[in-house]
Write an enzyme that holds these catalytic residues in place. Structure first.
Site, PDB file in Angstrom:
ATOM      1  N   GLY A  59     -27.865   8.464  16.778  1.00  0.00           N
ATOM      2  CA  GLY A  59     -29.175   8.680  17.407  1.00  0.00           C
ATOM      3  C   GLY A  59     -28.966   8.916  18.899  1.00  0.00           C
ATOM      4  O   GLY A  59     -27.888   9.324  19.333  1.00  0.00           O
ATOM      5  N   ILE A  92     -28.646   6.825  21.374  1.00  0.00           N
ATOM      6  CA  ILE A  92     -27.597   6.016  22.008  1.00  0.00           C
ATOM      7  C   ILE A  92     -26.220   6.488  21.550  1.00  0.00           C
ATOM      8  O   ILE A  92     -25.302   6.673  22.368  1.00  0.00           O
ATOM      9  CB  ILE A  92     -27.811   4.514  21.704  1.00  0.00           C
ATOM     10  CG1 ILE A  92     -29.138   4.040  22.314  1.00  0.00           C
ATOM     11  CG2 ILE A  92     -26.647   3.689  22.249  1.00  0.00           C
ATOM     12  CD1 ILE A  92     -29.550   2.624  21.928  1.00  0.00           C
ATOM     13  N   SER A 107     -23.773   9.625  10.168  1.00  0.00           N
ATOM     14  CA  SER A 107     -25.186   9.455  10.464  1.00  0.00           C
ATOM     15  C   SER A 107     -25.974   9.999   9.293  1.00  0.00           C
ATOM     16  O   SER A 107     -25.467  10.842   8.543  1.00  0.00           O
ATOM     17  CB  SER A 107     -25.513  10.248  11.728  1.00  0.00           C
ATOM     18  OG  SER A 107     -26.502   9.599  12.481  1.00  0.00           O
ATOM     19  N   ARG A 150     -26.787  -4.310  15.677  1.00  0.00           N
ATOM     20  CA  ARG A 150     -27.293  -5.642  15.393  1.00  0.00           C
ATOM     21  C   ARG A 150     -26.142  -6.427  14.780  1.00  0.00           C
ATOM     22  O   ARG A 150     -25.326  -5.868  14.033  1.00  0.00           O
ATOM     23  CB  ARG A 150     -28.481  -5.594  14.422  1.00  0.00           C
ATOM     24  CG  ARG A 150     -29.797  -5.116  15.049  1.00  0.00           C
ATOM     25  CD  ARG A 150     -30.340  -6.095  16.079  1.00  0.00           C
ATOM     26  NE  ARG A 150     -31.602  -5.691  16.679  1.00  0.00           N
ATOM     27  CZ  ARG A 150     -31.714  -5.086  17.875  1.00  0.00           C
ATOM     28  NH1 ARG A 150     -30.644  -4.803  18.583  1.00  0.00           N
ATOM     29  NH2 ARG A 150     -32.906  -4.798  18.361  1.00  0.00           N
ATOM     30  N   GLU A 199     -27.034 -15.118  16.223  1.00  0.00           N
ATOM     31  CA  GLU A 199     -27.135 -14.833  17.645  1.00  0.00           C
ATOM     32  C   GLU A 199     -28.001 -15.899  18.302  1.00  0.00           C
ATOM     33  O   GLU A 199     -29.157 -16.019  17.909  1.00  0.00           O
ATOM     34  CB  GLU A 199     -27.768 -13.461  17.828  1.00  0.00           C
ATOM     35  CG  GLU A 199     -27.491 -12.862  19.170  1.00  0.00           C
ATOM     36  CD  GLU A 199     -27.835 -11.374  19.215  1.00  0.00           C
ATOM     37  OE1 GLU A 199     -28.870 -11.072  19.826  1.00  0.00           O
ATOM     38  OE2 GLU A 199     -27.107 -10.561  18.627  1.00  0.00           O
ATOM     39  N   HIS A 217     -25.899  -9.937  24.227  1.00  0.00           N
ATOM     40  CA  HIS A 217     -26.940  -8.946  23.920  1.00  0.00           C
ATOM     41  C   HIS A 217     -27.567  -8.405  25.217  1.00  0.00           C
ATOM     42  O   HIS A 217     -28.781  -8.509  25.436  1.00  0.00           O
ATOM     43  CB  HIS A 217     -28.008  -9.562  23.003  1.00  0.00           C
ATOM     44  CG  HIS A 217     -28.754  -8.533  22.200  1.00  0.00           C
ATOM     45  ND1 HIS A 217     -29.250  -8.771  20.930  1.00  0.00           N
ATOM     46  CD2 HIS A 217     -29.105  -7.249  22.484  1.00  0.00           C
ATOM     47  CE1 HIS A 217     -29.860  -7.691  20.481  1.00  0.00           C
ATOM     48  NE2 HIS A 217     -29.787  -6.757  21.391  1.00  0.00           N
ATOM     49  N   ILE A 218     -26.695  -7.821  26.051  1.00  0.00           N
ATOM     50  CA  ILE A 218     -27.157  -7.367  27.368  1.00  0.00           C
ATOM     51  C   ILE A 218     -27.114  -5.847  27.502  1.00  0.00           C
ATOM     52  O   ILE A 218     -27.119  -5.309  28.618  1.00  0.00           O
ATOM     53  CB  ILE A 218     -26.326  -8.006  28.515  1.00  0.00           C
ATOM     54  CG1 ILE A 218     -24.812  -7.727  28.340  1.00  0.00           C
ATOM     55  CG2 ILE A 218     -26.580  -9.497  28.599  1.00  0.00           C
ATOM     56  CD1 ILE A 218     -23.979  -8.053  29.581  1.00  0.00           C
ATOM     57  N   GLY A 219     -27.073  -5.146  26.377  1.00  0.00           N
ATOM     58  CA  GLY A 219     -26.955  -3.677  26.416  1.00  0.00           C
ATOM     59  C   GLY A 219     -27.962  -3.026  27.352  1.00  0.00           C
ATOM     60  O   GLY A 219     -27.631  -2.124  28.125  1.00  0.00           O
TER      61      GLY A 219
HETATM   62  C1  DGY Z   1     -32.993  -3.120  21.635  1.00  0.00           C
HETATM   63  O1  DGY Z   1     -33.800  -2.665  22.447  1.00  0.00           O
HETATM   64  O2  DGY Z   1     -33.182  -3.073  20.421  1.00  0.00           O
HETATM   65  C2  DGY Z   1     -31.742  -3.713  22.182  1.00  0.00           C
HETATM   66  O3  DGY Z   1     -30.998  -4.336  21.221  1.00  0.00           O
HETATM   67  C3  DGY Z   1     -32.041  -4.687  23.303  1.00  0.00           C
HETATM   68  O4  DGY Z   1     -32.428  -4.050  24.407  1.00  0.00           O
END
Ligand code: DGY
Length: 326
Positions: free
Chosen positions: A155, A157, A176, A237, A266, A285-287
């Site tokens: 997608g 990202i 995909s 996830r 988590e 989880h700081i993406g």
């Molecule tokens: C999301 O937006 O789903 C990410 O995992 C967190 O920003």
């Protein structure tokens, strides 16, 4: 009278000021996961719910909120929300795609490089006096140039990660649901079956939503199929990867390393074996956690929320079928 909205946990005042002007805002407590019990007295009147990805929205909660029109999730992922139940209740669900793409792709590469070059353990050696001499065959890592970057979930990202990979001289393969002709034309990306992705990737980066098909798909069999020199990055996830299988894979050398921004559960308990492995790097989880991106996500979430309260289509709706249901 202003509509009543619950924001499940506190957020910076200046971020939520535009919302506060429009609604009667009730803010839940910090430091708890989920919609806190203390908010229950407001449930019967609440028309909007502003959630974090740690808040579960399900049939039970929805049935206590008869006036609810909109749930606005501060995330692109909506796996914490029962979309079907929301649709049944006529509740639109907003999410925040697009604005976090580049921040998440940046962190993907931060993890990828950090694990590939063993940056954390090497830096720790330097800091704690274990850097005696320069050594020819110590602290050896893996090179990105000329390697194969496999992307699961191509997608927005996934494609942003692929662009970075291309700039680092990597060959891009992907798995995909649908082909991505633009990524193929611009980046030379090649769409391959899942098994090929596992077998050919030097770096395997996960960006898929969690669905019944992807839950636990990176299991022991998948990890054994990967190269012993491969590095796994999970930005999707936690539950896409079977945690116990990953521990075994890293301990037994089925793969060389892992970088995880998401885990299952988590957070992991602090004494979890993954934290003890030098070839595993975990971030909490700081993406999307940059000043710019979290602010933009909040703006988008507020726009979704206000549209839902006005009965208008949400700018980004995760259950558009809510508008056509009988
Ligand atoms: C999301 O937006 O789903 C990410 O995992 C967190 O920003």
């Amino acid at each position: 009278m202003k509509p009543k909205v619950i924001l499940t946990h506190p957020m910076p005042e200046e971020w939520i000021a535009p919302l506060q002007r429009e609604v009667d805002l009730i803010v839940g407590p910090a430091g708890v996961a989920g919609v806190d019990e203390s908010l229950k007295p407001h449930f019967p009147e609440v028309e909007g719910l502003f959630t974090w990805l740690t808040d579960r929205v399900d049939e039970d909660l929805l049935s206590q909120m008869p006036r609810l029109k909109v749930v606005s999730n501060l995330a692109v992922g909506v796996d914490n929300i029962d979309l079907e139940a929301c649709t049944r209740h006529g509740v639109a669900v907003g999410h925040t795609p697009g604005v976090l793409t580049e921040a998440v792709a940046d962190l993907t590469f931060a993890l990828l490089l950090a694990v590939a070059r063993g940056i954390f353990s090497a830096a720790e050696d330097a800091r704690s006096g274990r850097w005696g001499l320069w050594e020819a065959a110590r602290w050896l890592g893996y090179e990105l140039n000329g390697s194969t970057l496999g992307i699961f979930g191509m997608g927005k990202i996934g494609q942003a990660v692929a662009r970075r990979g291309k700039a680092f001289g990597m060959h891009i393969i992907y798995t995909s649901r649908s082909p991505k002709p633009q990524a193929e034309a611009e980046l030379g990306a090649r769409r391959v079956p899942w098994e090929t992705l596992l077998e050919e990737s030097d770096f395997l980066s996960l960006h898929t939503p969690i669905t019944p098909e992807t839950r636990g798909i990176v299991d022991a069999a998948a990890l054994k199929r990967m190269k012993p020199t491969a590095i796994l990055i999970n930005m999707a996830r936690g539950a896409v990867v079977q945690t116990n299988a990953l521990v075994e894979a890293l301990q037994k050398g089925w793969i060389a390393g892992a970088g995880l921004d998401v885990t299952d559960p988590e957070p992991l308990p602090p004494d979890h074996p993954l934290y003890k492995l030098p070839n595993c790097l975990i971030t909490p989880h700081i993406g999307s956690a940059t000043h710019t991106t979290r602010r933009r996500m909040t703006e988008l979430a507020i726009a979704n929320l206000l549209a839902g309260l006005r009965g208008e289509p949400l700018p980004h709706c995760a259950n558009p079928e809510v508008y056509t249901r009988q």
